[in-house]
Design a protein around this motif. Sequence first.
Motif, PDB file in Angstrom:
ATOM      1  N   LYS A 338       0.834  -1.193   0.000  1.00 33.69           N
ATOM      2  CA  LYS A 338       0.000   0.000   0.000  1.00 33.69           C
ATOM      3  C   LYS A 338       0.873   1.249   0.000  1.00 33.69           C
ATOM      4  N   TYR A 339       0.397   2.252  -0.709  1.00 38.34           N
ATOM      5  CA  TYR A 339       1.038   3.568  -0.692  1.00 38.34           C
ATOM      6  C   TYR A 339      -0.023   4.605  -0.365  1.00 38.34           C
ATOM      7  N   ILE A 340       0.281   5.471   0.606  1.00 42.12           N
ATOM      8  CA  ILE A 340      -0.658   6.521   1.022  1.00 42.12           C
ATOM      9  C   ILE A 340       0.057   7.858   0.959  1.00 42.12           C
ATOM     10  N   PHE A 341      -0.488   8.768   0.181  1.00 44.06           N
ATOM     11  CA  PHE A 341       0.029  10.136   0.109  1.00 44.06           C
ATOM     12  C   PHE A 341      -1.040  11.089   0.627  1.00 44.06           C
ATOM     13  N   GLY A 342      -0.616  12.068   1.409  1.00 41.12           N
ATOM     14  CA  GLY A 342      -1.551  13.064   1.907  1.00 41.12           C
ATOM     15  C   GLY A 342      -0.958  14.452   1.875  1.00 41.12           C
ATOM     16  N   ARG A 343      -1.746  15.398   1.406  1.00 43.52           N
ATOM     17  CA  ARG A 343      -1.352  16.807   1.430  1.00 43.52           C
ATOM     18  C   ARG A 343      -2.467  17.608   2.073  1.00 43.52           C
ATOM     19  N   MET A 344      -2.116  18.416   3.057  1.00 45.40           N
ATOM     20  CA  MET A 344      -3.058  19.325   3.699  1.00 45.40           C
ATOM     21  C   MET A 344      -2.472  20.729   3.650  1.00 45.40           C
ATOM     22  N   ALA A 345      -3.272  21.696   3.219  1.00 43.08           N
ATOM     23  CA  ALA A 345      -2.825  23.086   3.173  1.00 43.08           C
ATOM     24  C   ALA A 345      -3.995  23.976   3.559  1.00 43.08           C
ATOM     25  N   PHE A 346      -3.777  24.837   4.539  1.00 41.96           N
ATOM     26  CA  PHE A 346      -4.864  25.731   4.947  1.00 41.96           C
ATOM     27  C   PHE A 346      -4.316  27.024   5.528  1.00 41.96           C
ATOM     28  N   GLU A 347      -5.213  27.996   5.607  1.00 41.98           N
ATOM     29  CA  GLU A 347      -4.919  29.285   6.223  1.00 41.98           C
ATOM     30  C   GLU A 347      -5.912  29.521   7.351  1.00 41.98           C
ATOM     31  N   GLU A 348      -5.472  30.288   8.333  1.00 42.64           N
ATOM     32  CA  GLU A 348      -6.333  30.628   9.463  1.00 42.64           C
ATOM     33  C   GLU A 348      -6.232  32.118   9.765  1.00 42.64           C
ATOM     34  N   GLU A 349      -7.330  32.660  10.264  1.00 42.06           N
ATOM     35  CA  GLU A 349      -7.319  34.008  10.824  1.00 42.06           C
ATOM     36  C   GLU A 349      -8.207  33.994  12.054  1.00 42.06           C
ATOM     37  N   ALA A 350      -7.674  34.434  13.174  1.00 36.89           N
ATOM     38  CA  ALA A 350      -8.415  34.409  14.432  1.00 36.89           C
ATOM     39  C   ALA A 350      -8.245  35.749  15.149  1.00 36.89           C
ATOM     40  N   GLY A 356     -14.014  37.148  26.949  1.00 34.31           N
ATOM     41  CA  GLY A 356     -15.256  36.918  27.675  1.00 34.31           C
ATOM     42  C   GLY A 356     -15.734  38.083  28.500  1.00 34.31           C
ATOM     43  N   ALA A 357     -14.901  39.085  28.715  1.00 33.39           N
ATOM     44  CA  ALA A 357     -15.271  40.227  29.557  1.00 33.39           C
ATOM     45  C   ALA A 357     -16.117  41.235  28.770  1.00 33.39           C
ATOM     46  N   PRO A 358     -16.941  42.033  29.452  1.00 30.84           N
ATOM     47  CA  PRO A 358     -17.740  43.055  28.768  1.00 30.84           C
ATOM     48  C   PRO A 358     -16.928  44.304  28.427  1.00 30.84           C
ATOM     49  N   GLN A 359     -15.632  44.118  28.159  1.00 33.41           N
ATOM     50  CA  GLN A 359     -14.738  45.218  27.813  1.00 33.41           C
ATOM     51  C   GLN A 359     -13.480  44.632  27.194  1.00 33.41           C
ATOM     52  N   PRO A 360     -12.758  45.397  26.387  1.00 35.88           N
ATOM     53  CA  PRO A 360     -11.504  44.888  25.826  1.00 35.88           C
ATOM     54  C   PRO A 360     -10.472  44.629  26.918  1.00 35.88           C
ATOM     55  N   LEU A 361      -9.684  43.546  26.741  1.00 34.52           N
ATOM     56  CA  LEU A 361      -8.643  43.211  27.713  1.00 34.52           C
ATOM     57  C   LEU A 361      -7.276  43.088  27.054  1.00 34.52           C
ATOM     58  N   PHE A 362      -7.166  42.151  26.106  1.00 33.65           N
ATOM     59  CA  PHE A 362      -5.864  41.847  25.515  1.00 33.65           C
ATOM     60  C   PHE A 362      -6.110  41.454  24.067  1.00 33.65           C
ATOM     61  N   GLU A 363      -5.792  42.348  23.137  1.00 30.58           N
ATOM     62  CA  GLU A 363      -6.147  42.155  21.734  1.00 30.58           C
ATOM     63  C   GLU A 363      -5.137  41.248  21.037  1.00 30.58           C
ATOM     64  N   VAL A 364      -5.669  40.270  20.297  1.00 37.50           N
ATOM     65  CA  VAL A 364      -4.834  39.339  19.547  1.00 37.50           C
ATOM     66  C   VAL A 364      -5.459  39.124  18.176  1.00 37.50           C
ATOM     67  N   LEU A 365      -4.673  39.355  17.127  1.00 33.97           N
ATOM     68  CA  LEU A 365      -5.054  39.016  15.762  1.00 33.97           C
ATOM     69  C   LEU A 365      -3.978  38.092  15.217  1.00 33.97           C
ATOM     70  N   ARG A 366      -4.376  36.856  14.896  1.00 39.28           N
ATOM     71  CA  ARG A 366      -3.431  35.837  14.460  1.00 39.28           C
ATOM     72  C   ARG A 366      -3.768  35.416  13.035  1.00 39.28           C
ATOM     73  N   GLN A 367      -2.745  35.382  12.178  1.00 39.01           N
ATOM     74  CA  GLN A 367      -2.891  34.884  10.809  1.00 39.01           C
ATOM     75  C   GLN A 367      -1.856  33.783  10.593  1.00 39.01           C
ATOM     76  N   GLN A 368      -2.318  32.652  10.035  1.00 39.74           N
ATOM     77  CA  GLN A 368      -1.446  31.489   9.927  1.00 39.74           C
ATOM     78  C   GLN A 368      -1.586  30.815   8.569  1.00 39.74           C
ATOM     79  N   ASP A 369      -0.490  30.238   8.122  1.00 37.36           N
ATOM     80  CA  ASP A 369      -0.449  29.352   6.952  1.00 37.36           C
ATOM     81  C   ASP A 369       0.166  28.038   7.401  1.00 37.36           C
ATOM     82  N   TYR A 370      -0.378  26.942   6.880  1.00 40.24           N
ATOM     83  CA  TYR A 370       0.130  25.634   7.278  1.00 40.24           C
ATOM     84  C   TYR A 370       0.048  24.676   6.101  1.00 40.24           C
ATOM     85  N   GLU A 371       1.080  23.848   5.954  1.00 41.61           N
ATOM     86  CA  GLU A 371       1.061  22.821   4.918  1.00 41.61           C
ATOM     87  C   GLU A 371       1.809  21.599   5.420  1.00 41.61           C
ATOM     88  N   GLN A 372       1.252  20.428   5.127  1.00 37.12           N
ATOM     89  CA  GLN A 372       1.952  19.175   5.419  1.00 37.12           C
ATOM     90  C   GLN A 372       1.830  18.244   4.229  1.00 37.12           C
TER      91      GLN A 372
END
Length: 746
Positions: A338-350, A356-372
């Motif tokens: 058997k031969y198994i090949f897999g490729r995964m590629a995605f982007e994320e933005e969070a 959870g608080a009713p006010q800003p606390l600690f701002e984080v904007l994350r952008q990611q690229d991933y490939e395997q």
Amino acid sequence: MRLNKRHHFPLSKKYVSMAAAIATAGVFGGLPQIALGQDSVSLIEEVVVTARKREESLQNVPVAVTALSPTQIEQSGVQTLIDVAKLVPNVELHQVTQSGAALGASIRGMAFDDLEKSYEPTVGISVDGVFMASNAGAVVDFFDIEGVEVLRGPQGTLFGRNTIAGVVNIKRTQPTGEFGVKLEGTFADHNRQDLKGVVNVPLGEKGGAKFSYRDLEMDSHLYNTTNNERPYNRDSQVWGAAIRYDFTDNFTATLSYDDYEHWTQPPDVVASGTTDSVFCSLAGLGLPFGGACNENSAALSEASGYKTSNASEQIYSYMWGDNLTLNAKYSGDGFDVKYIFGRMAFEEEAYFNSWGAPQPLFEVLRQQDYEQNSHELQFLSDWDGPLNVVAGAYYLETEAFITSGPVSNFQTTQDADALALFGELNYAISDLWSVTAGVRWTDESKDLDNRQYGSSADRLAGAPIANQLTPSYEDSNVTYRFVLQRELNVGMAYLSYATGYRAGGFNSRGNNSDTIGPYDPEEVGSWELGIRTQPTDRLQLNLTGFYATYEDKQQFVVTDGTQCDQAATATCTFIRNAAETTNKGIEFEGVWVPTDGLNIRATYGYLDAEFDKYDFGGIDISSQAQVIYAPEHTLSLMADHTSSVLGGTLVLSGTWSYRSDLWGAAEFAFYNYDTGPDINIDSHDQLDLSATYLRDLPQGALKLMVYGTDVLDGDGRVARAYDAGAFAWQELVPGRQVGVTIGYEF
């Protein structure tokens, strides 16, 4: 996993000491010799699994494995991988809100509860034979699924690195080679609308193609009292295509492609900080951060039955990408390749700010690229003699990029690769006794480029760089397994010892050499004693005991910023090989068919997981630390009844499940059980019910299902708790959900 109607059953608290005593011919010979008669027909379906890379009956496999069919998955209210936990002993699964469908997973108390791509999971997730090297995207929505297998205990020999806790194998349906259409729609609480379709078409006489599409939309189960709205939760679209072709009588290949877009806004978290948390303590000094305190957020949500939140800003966690998979198989005379090949590629933005608080606390904007990209070659013998082998090679390469700001500004790239060679042989000493021995060698390397910036503007411009670190990591490891197996008239028993390791590496969100690493691998050695029996044609009983030592455990420590030369309102993450634990327990799984139309299944798991050592700055804090996401008790009881009604088939199903209380994450060196944020997650039980009506029509077949999950409790609950030092939060899941599914296929 495959189900076959079975006609004949094959006749062929100190667990180590208990195992040594029971693994003797004398003890086995004293077990009840109750065999099925020659003409007896078993009413229990045979389950075929691939826990050892080859197709075998679950009852003959010396591995603790639970297999779930598509029918069990649907009738038990399982909608995503997370829901599988309620059906499997000693398994706990949850979503990590701050990343794209990231999975927090724990099996037998060996947990991973974070989100960075540079971290390695403890539970391996495989889809169609391709391992996901990251936990991002691992909260799989169950659609077009052929079956799920959950392997418990270290699987390092055949499945490799980062499977110290176990493996979840997910298999999707293959092209049928015949023309067919399956359409289905689910409509449920909170405006859930889930539309699915699968089309199969033939490709001549030797192949077939399959096309699938899914559109899922739903609102949050929480009403936001700050913004006076119920925000949307899911907006996901997935489409796929697969082609299967028999090139010769001996060679078959399947190529599949999937494209997905998940525009997800996770349900709000709720702030649970106390005066031990930096932001909440600042409120006590008159500064405007009172929303970070439990009494101003989490306590209000709890009073509403966890049906409301008051976060000032919505979290969003978007993810989009594609996967490509190739499975090829050549069958020779007494062997398969058997031969198994897999490729995964995605982007994320969070994005998250209020935590959870009713006010800003600690701002984080994350952008990611991933490939395997991964390649696996397997040789599987099917020889007539006493010896059979599995052997193979595996190669994986990954690339992960993240840029994050605007408060803590960094950019990290990691390139990693791993090469493994493995083999396992099984030898039948006699008709009653057999042995299995396997070994795997892995060599891996990682290169990290971490850049710190003084401001978000500098980060976006790529200069100037305040600090840059470019460490490298290399390691090799050998894992092995040995099994002694004895056939019984009612089944079989086995004693095994297996090892596994979780790779070392880097912390991609670190800010200096102390927080970035590298850290070393952690290792597990596990004794396992199991017995698989079917004493009658209506009863199946399986019991497993295990005793595992967990060494050089990677402790994920998140503190306020003062611990890594940052502002107190920031956070630091350290990873230290600082601990050792002993994890031991038992697992029971049973099936009973009292009548032809009634099936009853039961599971129970007991887990005792404790720290033996936890070195923090030269001080052993094991007595004050908790093993996270390690419930002592897990139970489930499932029953389904099938009858003929109105010219069709009616299936009534009920599932009751229970999980005892467990601990979320904190740095226990600083955590105060009296004054710290609440990270103890209450015990939970739930009842899920469904009624499914199936009827053949002149053209095709109709399905109508009405279901309810957690039907006895309309309130929500806490599923994940995290104390980050500067602030703390809890993540919530809904209570009762009621819906209807309508399907048609031909």
